[in-house]
Design an enzyme around this catalytic site. Sequence first.
Site, short mmCIF file in Angstrom:
data_model
loop_
_atom_site.label_atom_id
_atom_site.label_comp_id
_atom_site.label_asym_id
_atom_site.label_seq_id
_atom_site.Cartn_x
_atom_site.Cartn_y
_atom_site.Cartn_z
CG ASP A 1 51.32 33.92 45.36
OD1 ASP A 1 51.28 33.78 44.33
OD2 ASP A 1 50.97 34.80 46.46
CG HIS B 1 45.68 33.09 45.90
ND1 HIS B 1 45.44 34.72 46.09
CD2 HIS B 1 47.00 33.07 47.22
CE1 HIS B 1 46.57 35.10 47.14
NE2 HIS B 1 46.98 34.48 47.61
#
Length: 207
Positions: free
Chosen positions: A24, A169
């Site tokens: 993400d 991430h």
Amino acid sequence: MNYFTKAICKSNATNKKNIAITFDDGPHEKTPEILDVLMEYNAKATFFCIGKQIEKHPEILKRILNEGHIIGNHSYSHSKWNGFFSTQKMVSEIEQTNILVSKLVNKKVRLFRPPFGVTNPNIARAVVKTNQIVVGWNIRSLDTVIESENAILNRIKNRLKPGGIILLHDTSAKTVSVLEQLLLFLQSEGYQTVTIEELLEISAYEN
């Protein structure tokens, strides 16, 4: 919890040792290093991208796709006020990012991950209006919170099961290091790292 809208958080097909790694908040300056590691281990991943970050790093977005990974939508602004947005504002957040992706790589994205994993009635309505499939996770690494690489890695290992979706991430050097260790571990355990498209047997883009 699928209370407001259905979110797919894992695969129920556990006969194969497949696992999906998702990232993400990119594209980011660290994303090329993530891509280098994935290439070294012949692993495929899914990147849920923020529209504002796509504007900053269009070439990285193109590289993600060119190297066989999947692109998903993670809103345009990833605002901390995301949970308070109106339906129309959320529609705009989704559509702005999808338009950016479409212009750059000629793909109409179907996969959406709400910022912070938050859902509510307005987000649910926006997902329906924009014809998106909501993808969550069932293995949260907490790589943006935990400082210790070993602690992050062990947290993932302890939750690992076939059909799982891992949340990472692509925004820090720490995650680059964790990824390499994770891929080595997955290989040693006989896991195949696949995209969300392959894991869930759904199309990531509109035809």
